[in-house]
Structures are given as C-alpha cells and as structure tokens.
Design a protein around this motif. Structure first.
Motif, short mmCIF file in Angstrom:
data_model
loop_
_atom_site.label_atom_id
_atom_site.label_comp_id
_atom_site.label_asym_id
_atom_site.label_seq_id
_atom_site.Cartn_x
_atom_site.Cartn_y
_atom_site.Cartn_z
N ALA A 1 0.85 -1.20 0.00
CA ALA A 1 0.00 0.00 0.00
C ALA A 1 0.88 1.24 0.00
N VAL A 2 0.52 2.21 -0.83
CA VAL A 2 1.27 3.46 -0.94
C VAL A 2 0.52 4.61 -0.28
N ALA A 3 -0.80 4.55 -0.33
CA ALA A 3 -1.61 5.62 0.24
C ALA A 3 -2.92 5.04 0.76
N VAL A 4 -3.59 5.85 1.57
CA VAL A 4 -4.93 5.50 2.02
C VAL A 4 -5.84 6.68 1.72
N ARG A 5 -7.03 6.39 1.21
CA ARG A 5 -8.01 7.44 0.96
C ARG A 5 -9.10 7.34 2.03
N VAL A 6 -9.33 8.44 2.71
CA VAL A 6 -10.33 8.50 3.77
C VAL A 6 -11.41 9.49 3.33
N ARG A 7 -12.67 9.03 3.31
CA ARG A 7 -13.78 9.90 2.92
C ARG A 7 -14.91 9.81 3.93
N ALA B 1 -20.88 18.05 5.11
CA ALA B 1 -19.69 18.48 4.37
C ALA B 1 -18.90 17.22 4.00
N ARG B 2 -18.43 17.15 2.78
CA ARG B 2 -17.68 15.99 2.30
C ARG B 2 -16.19 16.19 2.58
N LEU B 3 -15.65 15.33 3.42
CA LEU B 3 -14.22 15.31 3.72
C LEU B 3 -13.57 14.23 2.89
N ASP B 4 -12.50 14.59 2.17
CA ASP B 4 -11.83 13.63 1.28
C ASP B 4 -10.32 13.83 1.43
N VAL C 1 3.22 12.83 1.86
CA VAL C 1 2.47 13.18 0.65
C VAL C 1 0.98 13.09 0.95
N HIS C 2 0.22 14.13 0.60
CA HIS C 2 -1.20 14.10 0.90
C HIS C 2 -1.94 15.15 0.10
N THR C 3 -3.23 14.94 -0.03
CA THR C 3 -4.16 15.93 -0.57
C THR C 3 -5.45 15.84 0.25
N VAL C 4 -5.89 16.96 0.77
CA VAL C 4 -7.08 16.98 1.62
C VAL C 4 -8.02 18.06 1.11
N THR C 5 -9.28 17.71 0.91
CA THR C 5 -10.29 18.68 0.51
C THR C 5 -11.51 18.56 1.42
N VAL C 6 -12.24 19.65 1.54
CA VAL C 6 -13.55 19.69 2.19
C VAL C 6 -14.51 20.35 1.22
N ASP C 7 -15.52 19.61 0.82
CA ASP C 7 -16.46 20.10 -0.21
C ASP C 7 -15.70 20.58 -1.45
N ALA C 8 -14.70 19.77 -1.83
CA ALA C 8 -13.88 20.03 -3.02
C ALA C 8 -12.97 21.24 -2.87
N ARG C 9 -12.95 21.89 -1.72
CA ARG C 9 -12.03 23.00 -1.47
C ARG C 9 -10.72 22.42 -0.92
N LEU C 10 -9.61 22.84 -1.49
CA LEU C 10 -8.32 22.33 -1.05
C LEU C 10 -8.01 22.84 0.36
N VAL C 11 -7.77 21.90 1.26
CA VAL C 11 -7.40 22.26 2.62
C VAL C 11 -5.88 22.22 2.79
#
Length: 858
Positions: free
Chosen positions: A470-476, A541-544, A496-506
């Motif tokens: 496993a290289v990454a985990v996606r949490v939604r 709110a969608r957390l991704d 390394v990460h990318t986090v958004t809330v309602d498609a807004r980059l956090v």
C-alpha cells in the motif's frame, strides 16, 4: 519491533521490551505472559511525569514506583522497560525535559537507583537511557555533544555510573547523538572509549547495551564500539549486514561472543532462558502490585486493594506528594472569620477550608477555570505515550471532596491548543458509499488502484500495520454539521497528501517521509490544516483525504491522519469574559493553566518558555477579579509566570498522569500534603536562563557552561529566579536548629569510607503535621583552597533526607554526603582525587535558603 528472536531448542523465548518512562505500554501485538496465558491489557497505569517523581525527593516512593513498573511490565508481557531517562535537564526548553528527573546529577541518581533496583528485584529489567550527553531534541539523531572530560565525568556520567554500581542495571540504551570528549568524537554507539572502556571495563557493567530505535548506522563501528543489541530488527545495518560482515571477515565471529553472553544473561535474569535452574537471586516474578511492595510511607498500608485499585491508590499519593507549593499566602474572605476556622489567622490559602471561605448560611461557590482544568495535559508527547487505565479530573474529584451543596462553576477561559478537537467520527460521520456510520477507508497501490475498501466505524487518527504494497490511504466521510455558525474542519498529517472539504483544497504536500518523521516525533502531533465551513441550517460536508503510507525502516508501516473539528463557539474575548464573571461570583477560584502535548514532546525543543495561547492574560484577569485564587500549573518543564507576584497561592502540579485530578484534589483539600520540592530552577525571565537553547551549530552542541549545569549556573551569575532549585513550602514552617558532622557513627547507619554523615536538627513550627526535605549543599572553602586549584561550582547538592514531624516536634535528619561529592576527576592521572582545600556544608530548604553551616577541614 519490540522483541528479540526466540531460539526454542536452547530454551530461549523472545525477550520483550517496551516504553517507557510514564507507564508500560506493551508491545502492541499479540503476546503471552511467562505462564503462557495471553496478554489482555489494552490500557496501562499512567504515572505522573518522571520530573514529578523526582520532585518528591523521596527514595521510598521511587522504590514503590519501581515495584509498580515491574507489576505493569508483567501485566503486559514485558521483560525490559525502556526507562528511566537519566539525562540531565541541561536547558529548560528541552523537549523531553518532563521525562528527565532533574538538572542535578545527584538527585537524578538517587531517584533512579531506587527505581531500577526495585523493579529488577521483582524480575523486570530496566534499560536506563540515553547514554550519554543526549540532553536536547533538536537534530538529536545527528548532533555531536562537545564537552570536556571533567564535565563528562563529574556531571553527565555519574547517574549512569551509580545505576550500574548501586542498582546493577541490566541494560543501558545508547543515544542517537554523538560525543566529542576532546579525545574521541563519534556517535555514542560507535564510541568505544565510552561504551566499552568506561561502561563495561571500568564500571564492570555486565548487562546489554541496546541501541535507541533505528540509531545504529554501521556494522563494524557498532560492533567495535560496544553495542550488543540493535533495535528494532531485523531492519537496518545489523539485519543481513552483520551476517555479511562476519562472512567477509570484516567482523570476526569471536567479537560477537561477549555480546551473545550478555543477551543470554539478560534473558536468564528476566526468566526468558530456561537453564533448568531457578532464576538468579532477587528475580522473583511479580503478579500484582500492592501499595507496600517496596519501602513506603504510612499511607501505603491500604488493606483490601488489588491490581488496578492498588496502583491507582499509589499513583494518587505520588501525584499529591509531588506537587510543589511555590506560594501560599493568607487571603481573608469577605464576611468570613478565618481565625475562627480550623486554622490560625496566618494560615495560607491552601489547603482550602470551606468553612472559612464561604459566608455563613450559604453554600461554598468554587470557580474551576482554565483550559488545563477542563482538558488536563496528562503526559508528554512521544514514545512514552500510554493509554491510561482511567482518568480522574479536577472537577469530579473536587465535587467528591467538597461539602454537599458546593457550587462549582467550570469554564475554559482560554485556548491552549492550536489544533481543534478530534472529529467525532462515530457520532457525526457517515460512509459516503454505504451510508453507514464512520469513514470509507481505501488502501491504494502505486497506481492508485484500491487494494482494500471498508467502513471504519471509529478512527483514532492512526492506521497501523498497513500492508507493504500500500502506498496511500483514501479517507472519505460525510460530516454532519447541525449547529449554526462557523465550523472548522481539517486534518493533521505527514508526508504526501491531498485533503479537501467540499472540493475545497485544505492542504497538500509532496514530500515523502520515512523513519525520520518518527525520530523527530513529527507524526505525534502534526499541525492541523483547516477550512471554515459556514452553517445556517443543518447540512453535511464531504471530507476527502488521500494520505501517504509511511514505510519506516525499523517500524511498522502506518498512516497518520488526525481529523479535527471545532464547533461554533465563543470568541477568545468571550471565553475570558465568562471566566472573569465566574471568578467574580465565586468564594474561591482554582485556576489551572499549563502546557500541552503540542509544546512538550520528544523530537523537538521548545522555542520559548511561554504558556501557550492567552493563558497569561487569563491569569491576570482572574487574579484581578478575585484575590482568593489558587493557580495550579499543569506543566512538566519550566514556564514563565509573569503574574506570579499577584497570585497568593501557586501550586506546580506537573503532568499528573491518570491520577492528576485525584492527587490535585487531595492536595487542595488537605488530604495529602503537597510536599514536593523543585528538581530544577524556575526562571523569572527568559534572558536569565543559562542555556536558552541547544540548537547545534555546524552539527555540534557546545556544553560551554561546563560544570555549571542548571542551578549551579544561577549561583555563578547571581541572577534571581522565580523559584530556586529545591524550593517548596509544603503546609508548614520549619526551624533549623543545628548541624553536626557525625565523627564516629554507630548503629545501623555507618558511613562508607570517605562518605560524610551530617545530622541536621529541625523543628516543625507550624500547625500541621508536615514533611521536610532537608537539603545539604557543598561549597569549597575559599580560605583553604590553594591558588591554581581546579575550578569548582559555587555550590552543589551533596545530599538530602526526608523527615516527617508533628506540630512543634523536633526531629533529626541524617544526611549522607558521598565521598564523590568532595572529589574531582583528575584528567592527567585519569582518576578521582580529593579536591584541594576544605569544604563547607550548608543545610537548608533550597539552594537559596541555606540556614546552617558545618565546616569540613581539608
């Protein structure tokens, strides 16, 4: 990660090790006890911070703590506890300051010897750490500590020397850092003069030198230096690398014989090697802790307590005894006749007297204020972390101890933590795929393809033991936001990460992290990145978040993602206003301020000594609103207290562990005397701190202060601290009547050759039974010291003794000053010699309250 390899054909099972200094965490995986039964404990007895134990100056309490460590180790299937940490508190900004005992080598050694001796007498090894001069966290895996030989011998090595000679320590942990003593500059694990020459040959240490985790950088250098056990394994240089080095001839097989012998000896001592004979003397197995398992005070005789009840009772006593009374002045309550209460009119504000504080005919009103009152800081960050058996809070314990009908007004008053609270995953989140409560968690490979996908009903911020591919985990998650106002949502993570809330980059990051993030503790308390979400009516709110799987050499793979959520609430000013209003209404205020796990942690040092957030402003406003305020400081290491002069009563309550609330309540309400004394100096101004930082310069930390560590430097400069080393008021006042050197001791307490015994007569002049810590300091006699003699500190701790006395009672404290306190290390002859000239012994209540003199002629 935590065990050695079993070899069943010779009767050798795995030897299990575990952190740490504030409790025995266990190995984190399935294991069995010595009798083959499975380990079921998921929680641990959480001790107060080690500095708190040292603050008792009580050898008996230290021995009882050692017995509890042994009991907890057996409960968790652990053979060797990676503790105590006996590095010195060289600088107050040191990140692990709370994990050390003292800035003084003698006090450190006295407490450590009792703890190690007691634990090992119960069959559990202690691995004392970190050998040596590893006294700060900045670049701790790389820096070189540069100090002269006398400083090394007289200040930083003595605690290790004494646990080897007096407690026969079974293990010593080598540090990440290196040492330059003027002759050899090398990483500690490759420093043959220190590891083999001093520790093993000169001191006769027959135990195991274990590496700090992932500290070993070489094979040949470590073998020759004196390392016996690389941890963890089999990753790192000593995995297949050691075998290859033997096969190539780089390392002779015979060079490993002594290391193997030491490992087998340790295994036998902890009961992991069956030689068909009983264990070595003094290694009886422990099945459960009792309060009187080791020498103790009278309060240890609690009948009918077993297991966790007994450990909680002891820890409660330990917390109360460790609390240091910095100030305690009388403050009259309007309309109350203090002289008519249980104490005299000159009594201090603590212990609290409900009858004297509340006006007649009305129940007592107490304001319990401060962020550390509502969310106490129980343990420092880093490898010492444990999940406690239970947690006691100031509010619950004060309610239980105060008279029925007492009103307690509880308010934060300020924010001390930067990160918002943890997101309530089970209560607010739903899987966007299934709608089930919790999170959707997907493991991804290098191509972004899902290896596994499931609903996680709970989330504690970690995904442990992640599969290797496993290289990454996606949490939604869909997060329910019902309360009107501004919500804060986000995450704290590493790598390394990318986090958004309602498609807004956090937050986003492209730096791959490895084991270095563990060694720097960057994964323990990552700074959360958040966005504001405005809510006018209930919504989701969608957390991704896509987060890196950290594959750290020597450690199990993991993912770190601290999901956070702050509800709409009061502004900073509104929080202050609420606290001030409560203080104004109350008969008495208990204000609890302090540090947090974001501030005090392994892996990094502090940039300053300030209380986090606006807690100083809170203290100023509350003290102005109600002078009947007891300020409690919930911190492991020194912080500046700019409002100290305005506070009538100030208690230093450390990081109290699971019994922080119960122990504090006992101290406040008169159940147990807070008899602690500072094991370090509390600065009044940052600019007066002798060692304000330990930031390496070109990879080197210069110990330029030499012998003048801690309070010794304060004595050299004459600067005035907020409270000096050894300070603590307890509940009473004491008169020092006389000090006599015992020329010909008789009875059961003769002095070993060269030691000095000093009898100090003291009287309790207060109105309560109390405990006194009689401290004796040594200083050179300037009149008899010849010109050109080697320099020495102005004065240094020579010995101490704890005595108890009833009101008006006269008692005598016999204080032992070891011969080493009168000696120096002579570099040319490479031996200890008696310092030229005479000495003067000074007895008193602290380094700045010395009341008696006793000359020692040359």
């Amino acid at each position: 990660m935590w065990t050695t390899t079993p070899i069943e054909r010779i009767g050798l099972r795995a030897v299990a090790m575990s952190d740490g200094p504030v409790g025995v965490r266990g190995t984190g995986g399935e294991s069995t006890l010595a009798d083959g039964s499975p380990v079921t404990a998921q929680t641990s007895a959480m001790f107060p911070a080690p500095s708190a134990l040292s603050a008792t100056w009580d050898r008996g309490l230290a021995a009882r703590a050692g017995a509890l460590f042994a009991s907890e180790a057996r409960r968790h299937g652990v053979d060797v506890v990676l503790a105590p940490q006996i590095n010195l508190q060289r600088t107050p900004v040191g990140g692990r300051h709370f994990e050390c005992y003292s800035e003084d080598p003698h006090l450190t050694a006295e407490i450590a010897v009792e703890l190690v001796r007691s634990s090992q007498a119960h069959g559990v090894g202690m691995s004392v750490k970190h050998y040596v001069a590893n006294d700060s966290e900045t670049e701790r895996t790389r820096y070189l500590a540069r100090l002269d030989e006398r400083t090394l011998r007289e200040v930083y090595l003595p605690p290790f020397e004494r646990v080897v000679h007096e407690a026969q320590a079974w293990s010593v942990m080598g540090a990440y850092s290196g040492v330059d003593d003027g002759e050899t500059a090398a990483p500690v694990l490759e420093h043959r003069p220190l590891l083999t020459g001093v520790l093993k040959e000169e001191w006769g240490f027959d135990g195991v030198v274990v590496s700090d985790w992932v500290a070993t950088k070489t094979v040949r250098g470590a073998v020759e230096g004196g390392l016996d056990l690389q941890m963890p394994g089999p990753d790192g240089p000593w995995g297949d690398g050691l075998l290859a080095a033997v096969r190539s001839g780089e390392v002779a097989e015979g060079e490993l014989d002594d290391k193997v012998l030491r490992l087998l000896r340790l295994a036998h001592r902890v009961g992991a090697l069956d030689l068909g004979a009983p264990h070595a003397p003094g290694t009886a197995q422990v099945t459960g802790f009792q309060p009187d398992d080791a020498p103790s005070s009278a309060s240890s005789a609690r009948d009918g307590l077993t297991g966790q009840e007994a450990s909680a009772a002891f820890l409660r006593e330990l917390v109360a005894r460790s609390i240091v009374v910095l100030k305690n002045e009388a403050v009259a309550a309007p309309g109350a006749d203090r002289a008519g209460g249980a104490r005299g009119a000159d009594a201090g504000l603590v212990p609290l007297d409900p009858a004297a504080l509340a006006p007649a005919g009305r129940p007592l009103t107490v304001a319990l204020l401060g962020p550390a009152a509502t969310t106490p800081f129980l343990q420092g960050g880093g490898s010492s972390f444990v999940v406690p058996d239970r947690v006691t809070t100031p509010e619950d314990e004060l309610r239980a101890g105060l008279p029925e009908g007492t009103r307690i007004l509880v308010h934060d008053g300020a924010r001390s933590r930067s990160n918002p609270p943890a997101l309530d995953v089970s209560g607010r989140c739903s899987d966007p795929v299934t709608g089930a409560p919790g999170l959707r968690v997907e493991l991804l490979d290098a191509h972004g393809e899902a290896l596994d996908s499931r609903t996680a009903p709970t989330w504690d911020g970690w995904l442990q033991d992640v599969r290797a591919d496993a290289v990454a985990v996606r949490v939604r998650a869909d997060v329910d936001l019902e309360e009107p106002g501004t919500h804060e949502l986000g995450i704290g993570t590493v790598g390394v990460h990318t986090v958004t809330v309602d498609a807004r980059l956090v937050s986003t990051g492209d730096v791959v992290v490895n084991e270095d993030v563990v060694l720097s503790s960057g994964h323990n308390h990552p700074v959360a990145r958040t966005v504001d979400v405005e809510v006018t009516e209930p919504r989701t709110a969608r957390l991704d978040a896509t987060l890196q799987v950290v594959h750290a050499v020597g450690y199990a793979s993991f993912v770190r993602g601290e999901l956070v959520h702050r509800l709409p609430g009061a502004t900073a000013q509104e929080l202050l206003d609420e606290a001030v209003a409560a203080a104004t209404e109350a008969d008495v205020v208990v204000l609890v301020v302090g540090t947090t796990e974001e501030v005090e942690s392994e892996g990094y040092d502090r940039p300053d000594l300030d209380l986090p957030g606006n807690q100083d402003r809170l203290a100023e406003l509350v003290l102005a609103a109600n002078p009947r305020t007891v300020v409690v400081v919930n911190a492991g290491a020194p912080v500046l207290l700019p409002w100290l002069d305005d506070a009538p009563a100030v208690l230093w309550a450390w990081l109290g562990g699971q019994e922080a609330g119960s122990g504090l309540a006992d101290a406040l309400l008169g159940v147990t005397e807070p008899s602690g004394r500072l094991p370090w100096t509390l600065p009044a101004r940052f600019e007066d701190v002798p060692v304000p930082h330990a930031i390496p310069q070109d990879g080197v930390v210069e110990y330029s202060e030499g012998l003048d560590v801690g309070y010794r430097a304060w004595e050299r400069t004459g600067a005035t601290p907020a409270a000096p080393f050894g300070h603590g008021l307890g509940w009473s006042t004491w008169e020092y009547l006389g000090a006599t050197v015992v020329e010909d001791p008789a009875g059961s307490d003769p002095a070993p050759s060269g030691d000095v015994l000093l009898d100090v007569s003291v009287r309790n002049t207060g109105e309560r039974t109390s405990r006194e810590v009689v401290q004796v300091y040594v200083e050179p006699d300037a009149a008899s010291t010849p010109p050109g003699a080697p320099s020495r500190p102005v004065r240094w701790l020579g010995g101490f003794a704890v005595v108890d006395a009833a009101p008006g009672e006269l008692t005598t404290a016999r204080v032992r000053i070891p011969a080493r306190a009168l000696q120096i290390w002579d570099v040319p002859s490479q031996q200890w010699v008696i310092a030229a000239g005479g000495h003067v012994l000074r007895a008193g209540r602290s380094i700045r309250d010395l009341r008696l003199r006793a000359p020692l002629p040359a």
